[in-house]
Motif scaffolding. Structure first.
Motif, PDB file in Angstrom:
ATOM      1  N   ALA A 305       2.522   9.771 -44.051  1.00 40.97           N
ATOM      2  CA  ALA A 305       2.566  10.785 -42.987  1.00 40.97           C
ATOM      3  C   ALA A 305       2.586  12.159 -43.623  1.00 40.97           C
ATOM      4  O   ALA A 305       3.646  12.755 -43.834  1.00 40.97           O
ATOM      5  CB  ALA A 305       3.787  10.568 -42.101  1.00 40.97           C
ATOM      6  N   TYR A 306       1.411  12.666 -43.931  1.00 41.71           N
ATOM      7  CA  TYR A 306       1.297  13.960 -44.608  1.00 41.71           C
ATOM      8  C   TYR A 306       1.455  15.114 -43.617  1.00 41.71           C
ATOM      9  O   TYR A 306       2.007  16.157 -43.934  1.00 41.71           O
ATOM     10  CB  TYR A 306      -0.068  14.032 -45.291  1.00 41.71           C
ATOM     11  CG  TYR A 306      -0.046  14.673 -46.656  1.00 41.71           C
ATOM     12  CD1 TYR A 306       0.573  14.030 -47.727  1.00 41.71           C
ATOM     13  CD2 TYR A 306      -0.645  15.907 -46.884  1.00 41.71           C
ATOM     14  CE1 TYR A 306       0.590  14.609 -48.980  1.00 41.71           C
ATOM     15  CE2 TYR A 306      -0.639  16.481 -48.140  1.00 41.71           C
ATOM     16  CZ  TYR A 306      -0.017  15.837 -49.179  1.00 41.71           C
ATOM     17  OH  TYR A 306       0.003  16.411 -50.424  1.00 41.71           O
ATOM     18  N   ASN A 307       0.952  14.895 -42.439  1.00 42.88           N
ATOM     19  CA  ASN A 307       0.913  15.938 -41.410  1.00 42.88           C
ATOM     20  C   ASN A 307       2.167  15.890 -40.539  1.00 42.88           C
ATOM     21  O   ASN A 307       2.716  14.832 -40.261  1.00 42.88           O
ATOM     22  CB  ASN A 307      -0.346  15.737 -40.556  1.00 42.88           C
ATOM     23  CG  ASN A 307      -0.489  16.782 -39.474  1.00 42.88           C
ATOM     24  OD1 ASN A 307       0.040  16.586 -38.387  1.00 42.88           O
ATOM     25  ND2 ASN A 307      -1.192  17.861 -39.770  1.00 42.88           N
ATOM     26  N   LYS A 308       2.612  17.059 -40.081  1.00 43.13           N
ATOM     27  CA  LYS A 308       3.823  17.156 -39.256  1.00 43.13           C
ATOM     28  C   LYS A 308       3.692  16.334 -37.978  1.00 43.13           C
ATOM     29  O   LYS A 308       4.624  15.612 -37.573  1.00 43.13           O
ATOM     30  CB  LYS A 308       4.082  18.628 -38.921  1.00 43.13           C
ATOM     31  CG  LYS A 308       5.358  18.890 -38.128  1.00 43.13           C
ATOM     32  CD  LYS A 308       5.547  20.390 -37.934  1.00 43.13           C
ATOM     33  CE  LYS A 308       6.811  20.692 -37.156  1.00 43.13           C
ATOM     34  NZ  LYS A 308       6.994  22.163 -36.970  1.00 43.13           N
ATOM     35  N   LYS A 309       2.533  16.396 -37.331  1.00 42.68           N
ATOM     36  CA  LYS A 309       2.328  15.656 -36.083  1.00 42.68           C
ATOM     37  C   LYS A 309       2.338  14.152 -36.333  1.00 42.68           C
ATOM     38  O   LYS A 309       2.823  13.376 -35.505  1.00 42.68           O
ATOM     39  CB  LYS A 309       1.011  16.079 -35.441  1.00 42.68           C
ATOM     40  CG  LYS A 309       1.014  17.495 -34.886  1.00 42.68           C
ATOM     41  CD  LYS A 309      -0.317  17.827 -34.224  1.00 42.68           C
ATOM     42  CE  LYS A 309      -0.307  19.250 -33.665  1.00 42.68           C
ATOM     43  NZ  LYS A 309      -1.614  19.602 -33.028  1.00 42.68           N
ATOM     44  N   ILE A 310       1.802  13.739 -37.484  1.00 38.76           N
ATOM     45  CA  ILE A 310       1.781  12.318 -37.816  1.00 38.76           C
ATOM     46  C   ILE A 310       3.193  11.815 -38.096  1.00 38.76           C
ATOM     47  O   ILE A 310       3.555  10.688 -37.740  1.00 38.76           O
ATOM     48  CB  ILE A 310       0.859  12.050 -39.019  1.00 38.76           C
ATOM     49  CG1 ILE A 310      -0.570  12.466 -38.682  1.00 38.76           C
ATOM     50  CG2 ILE A 310       0.905  10.590 -39.439  1.00 38.76           C
ATOM     51  CD1 ILE A 310      -1.160  11.743 -37.482  1.00 38.76           C
ATOM     52  N   LYS A 311       4.000  12.659 -38.724  1.00 34.45           N
ATOM     53  CA  LYS A 311       5.400  12.281 -38.946  1.00 34.45           C
ATOM     54  C   LYS A 311       6.080  12.005 -37.606  1.00 34.45           C
ATOM     55  O   LYS A 311       6.848  11.055 -37.460  1.00 34.45           O
ATOM     56  CB  LYS A 311       6.143  13.395 -39.691  1.00 34.45           C
ATOM     57  CG  LYS A 311       5.815  13.523 -41.177  1.00 34.45           C
ATOM     58  CD  LYS A 311       6.660  14.609 -41.808  1.00 34.45           C
ATOM     59  CE  LYS A 311       6.477  14.687 -43.317  1.00 34.45           C
ATOM     60  NZ  LYS A 311       5.160  15.178 -43.708  1.00 34.45           N
ATOM     61  N   SER A 312       5.788  12.853 -36.661  1.00 34.47           N
ATOM     62  CA  SER A 312       6.397  12.711 -35.343  1.00 34.47           C
ATOM     63  C   SER A 312       5.856  11.477 -34.617  1.00 34.47           C
ATOM     64  O   SER A 312       6.622  10.700 -34.040  1.00 34.47           O
ATOM     65  CB  SER A 312       6.142  13.972 -34.512  1.00 34.47           C
ATOM     66  OG  SER A 312       6.704  13.851 -33.225  1.00 34.47           O
ATOM     67  N   LYS A 313       4.537  11.279 -34.690  1.00 33.22           N
ATOM     68  CA  LYS A 313       3.911  10.207 -33.921  1.00 33.22           C
ATOM     69  C   LYS A 313       4.135   8.828 -34.540  1.00 33.22           C
ATOM     70  O   LYS A 313       4.534   7.883 -33.843  1.00 33.22           O
ATOM     71  CB  LYS A 313       2.411  10.488 -33.795  1.00 33.22           C
ATOM     72  CG  LYS A 313       1.675   9.495 -32.916  1.00 33.22           C
ATOM     73  CD  LYS A 313       0.212   9.907 -32.746  1.00 33.22           C
ATOM     74  CE  LYS A 313      -0.523   8.921 -31.835  1.00 33.22           C
ATOM     75  NZ  LYS A 313      -1.942   9.317 -31.639  1.00 33.22           N
ATOM     76  N   LEU A 314       3.877   8.672 -35.830  1.00 33.65           N
ATOM     77  CA  LEU A 314       3.943   7.360 -36.454  1.00 33.65           C
ATOM     78  C   LEU A 314       5.346   6.969 -36.899  1.00 33.65           C
ATOM     79  O   LEU A 314       5.693   5.789 -36.927  1.00 33.65           O
ATOM     80  CB  LEU A 314       2.984   7.282 -37.651  1.00 33.65           C
ATOM     81  CG  LEU A 314       1.489   7.387 -37.330  1.00 33.65           C
ATOM     82  CD1 LEU A 314       0.670   7.162 -38.591  1.00 33.65           C
ATOM     83  CD2 LEU A 314       1.080   6.384 -36.260  1.00 33.65           C
ATOM     84  N   LEU A 315       6.146   7.967 -37.276  1.00 30.02           N
ATOM     85  CA  LEU A 315       7.502   7.668 -37.732  1.00 30.02           C
ATOM     86  C   LEU A 315       8.559   7.997 -36.684  1.00 30.02           C
ATOM     87  O   LEU A 315       9.761   7.892 -36.950  1.00 30.02           O
ATOM     88  CB  LEU A 315       7.798   8.425 -39.045  1.00 30.02           C
ATOM     89  CG  LEU A 315       7.054   7.906 -40.274  1.00 30.02           C
ATOM     90  CD1 LEU A 315       7.240   8.841 -41.462  1.00 30.02           C
ATOM     91  CD2 LEU A 315       7.526   6.501 -40.634  1.00 30.02           C
TER      92      LEU A 315
END
Length: 415
Positions: A305-315
Motif C-alpha cells: 500500500a504505497y498510496n495513502k488512499k490504498i492504505k485506507s481502502k485495502l488496509l
C-alpha cells in the motif's frame, strides 16, 4: 597448509567477468584454516597458465586452479598443468561414458570436441560433476595437492561444498580455532569500538566483514598461539559468552546461516503463518520471505500500500488517522500491522512505512522509517533514522524486520 588459488580466463583479465570463484574459495578455505597466501589470475594462453601454476606451486602445498576445463580451443588448463608437472594426458573411458549419458539425458547430440574433456593428467582422481560436463580433478604429487575446478561459479561452488570440503576437513590438525558472529542493526565501526571496551583475551585476533545491512565478526586463535588446544577453546568459549551477553540486541547467529535461512526454518518449525503490509519497502520483505522453497508453508500474502488512499481502502485505515498523524508515523504502521493480521488471519504480521528518500516525505526527512510487528496479540514498533540512500534504506529495513521476527519467535520459546 600454505594455499594458493589460480584463476584462468582472459575475461577475468579484461574485467568483463568478476572473479567470484576466487572470493568464494578464499572465504571458505580461510574458515577451515587454509588461508590463501596468493590469489593469481592469468589469461587463456598456455604459457601464461604454466607460469602461473608453477609460481603458485613454488610457495603453496594446496593449490586450487579454476577454469579452462571445457571443450573449446581456449580450454588449456589440463594441458598446461600436465606440462608443468611432467605428466602425460591419458584418456578416461569413465568420463567419456559420463559425457554420453549427460547428452543423452538432455536429448541433444554430443560434438566430437566434447570428448577432449575425457583427457586428464596421469594419476588424477576424477571428481564427478553432476552440475556440468567438466569433472573436477584432484592430483597429488611431490607432497602437494592440486584441485582443478570448472570455472562456472555454480558448478565450482557445488563441487567444493559437496565433494571437496569433507576431504579438506581431514587435514585440519593445524586448523585455527574460529568463532563467527553475525550482527544486524549495528555498524562495523560501532561494533569495533564497543568490542575494544571489553576485556577480551589478548591472544584473540578480531576481524570484521561488513556486508549489506549486516556485519560478520570473527574471533580467531591460530596455531602460533602458545596456548594448547584445550586452553584455546576455553578462551573462545569465555569470549563468546561475553559477546552474546553484550550484543544480544544485534546478534542473530554464530554460524554461516543467513537471517533469511534462520527465519525460514523457525516459521516452518513453529508452524507460524505470516503476512506483510508494506509501504516504502514496496514488497521487498514479501519477496525475501518467499525466495526459499517451502515458503508457502508459512507465507499468506502481502498488501503493498504505497498510496495513502490504498492504505485506507485495502488496509482499512481510517482517513482521520492518516490525516492527523500522516502515513509516515507510529500510528499508521501500528494500524497497518494490526489490520493486516485480521485481513490475513495471520499469527505474525510485519508492516513498514517511511521516507525512503532521496527527498523528505510528508515533512519527514529521508531515512525516517517505522516498522511494526504484530505477533499473537503483542505489538512491537521500531523507529529508525538511518539514511543510507534509497536502495539501502529499503534493504536495511527489511533486514531489521527479519531480525525482529527472529527475536520475537525465539523470545516466545523462552516464555
Amino acid at each position: 597448509m600454505k594455499t594458493a588459488i589460480v584463476a584462468t580466463g582472459s575475461e577475468l583479465i579484461t574485467g568483463l567477468v568478476q572473479d567470484s570463484n576466487s572470493s568464494f574459495l578464499a572465504e571458505n578455505l580461510s574458515e577451515f584454516g587454509f588461508e590463501p597466501e596468493n590469489i593469481l589470475i592469468c589469461g587463456d594462453q598456455k604459457e601464461s597458465i604454466k607460469k602461473t601454476i608453477d609460481y603458485a606451486a613454488q610457495s603453496a602445498d594446496l593449490i586450487f586452479i579454476t577454469g579452462g576445463l571445457g571443450p573449446t580451443e581456449d580450454d588449456l588448463t589440463k594441458e598446461a598443468f600436465a606440462e608443468v608437472l611432467n605428466l602425460n594426458l591419458i584418456y578416461s573411458k569413465a568420463i567419456e561414458d559420463n559425457l554420453k549419458d549427460i547428452f543423452c539425458n538432455h536429448g541433444s547430440g554430443m560434438s566430437s570436441n566434447n570428448l577432449s574433456q575425457a583427457y586428464i593428467p596421469e594419476g588424477a582422481e576424477i571428481i564427478t560433476n553432476e552440475k556440468g560436463t567438466a569433472p573436477a580433478l584432484k592430483i597429488e604429487k611431490e607432497n602437494k595437492i592440486f584441485y582443478l575446478l570448472p570455472g562456472v561459479p555454480s558448478e565450482l561452488k557445488y563441487l567444493f561444498k559437496n565433494k571437496i570440503l569433507d576431504d579438506l576437513k581431514k587435514k585440519d590438525k593445524n586448523r585455527p580455532l574460529i568463532r563467527e558472529f553475525n550482527f544486524i542493526g549495528i555498524g562495523e565501526s560501532t561494533l569495533a569500538s564497543e568490542l575494544s571496551k571489553l576485556d577480551l583475551n589478548s591472544n584473540l585476533k578480531i576481524s570484521y566483514q561488513a556486508g549489506k545491512a549486516e556485519v560478520k565478526m570473527r574471533l580467531k586463535l591460530d596455531q602460533n598461539c602458545s596456548l594448547n588446544r584445550e586452553e584455546k577453546n576455553k578462551v573462545l568459549d569465555q569470549s563468546s559468552a561475553v559477546i552474546r551477553s553484550e550484543f544480544v540486541d544485534y546478534l542473530y547467529g554464530e554460524d554461516r546461516q543467513s537471517i533469511v535461512d534462520k527465519v525460514h526454518e523457525l516459521l516452518i518449525e513453529k508452524n507460524i503463518k505470516i503476512a506483510t503490509a508494506e509501504s516504502f519497502t514496496g514488497g521487498l520483505i514479501a519477496e525475501i520471505l518467499t525466495e526459499k522453497a517451502g515458503s508457502s508453508k508459512y507465507f499468506l500474502g502481502s498488501v503493498v500500500a504505497y498510496n495513502k488512499k490504498i492504505k485506507s481502502k485495502l488496509l482499512d485505515i481510517e482517513a482521520e488517522l492518516l490525516d492527523r498523524y500522516g502515513t509516515v508515523s507510529r500510528e499508521c504502521v501500528q494500524t497497518m500491522a494490526e489490520n493486516a493480521a485480521e485481513i490475513f488471519a495471520a499469527d505474525l504480521t510485519a508492516a513498514t512505512t517511511g521516507a525512503a528518500g532521496p527527498e523528505a516525505h510528508e515533512g519527514k526527512k529521508a531515512g525516517t522509517m517505522f516498522l511494526a510487528l504484530a505477533f499473537r496479540g503483542k505489538l512491537k514498533i521500531i523507529e529508525l533514522q538511518k539514511n543510507y540512500g534509497r536502495e539501502l534504506n529499503r534493504y536495511y529495513a527489511s533486514q531489521v524486520v527479519l531480525f525482529e521476527i527472529y527475536k520475537l519467535i525465539k523470545g516466545s520459546e523462552e516464555n
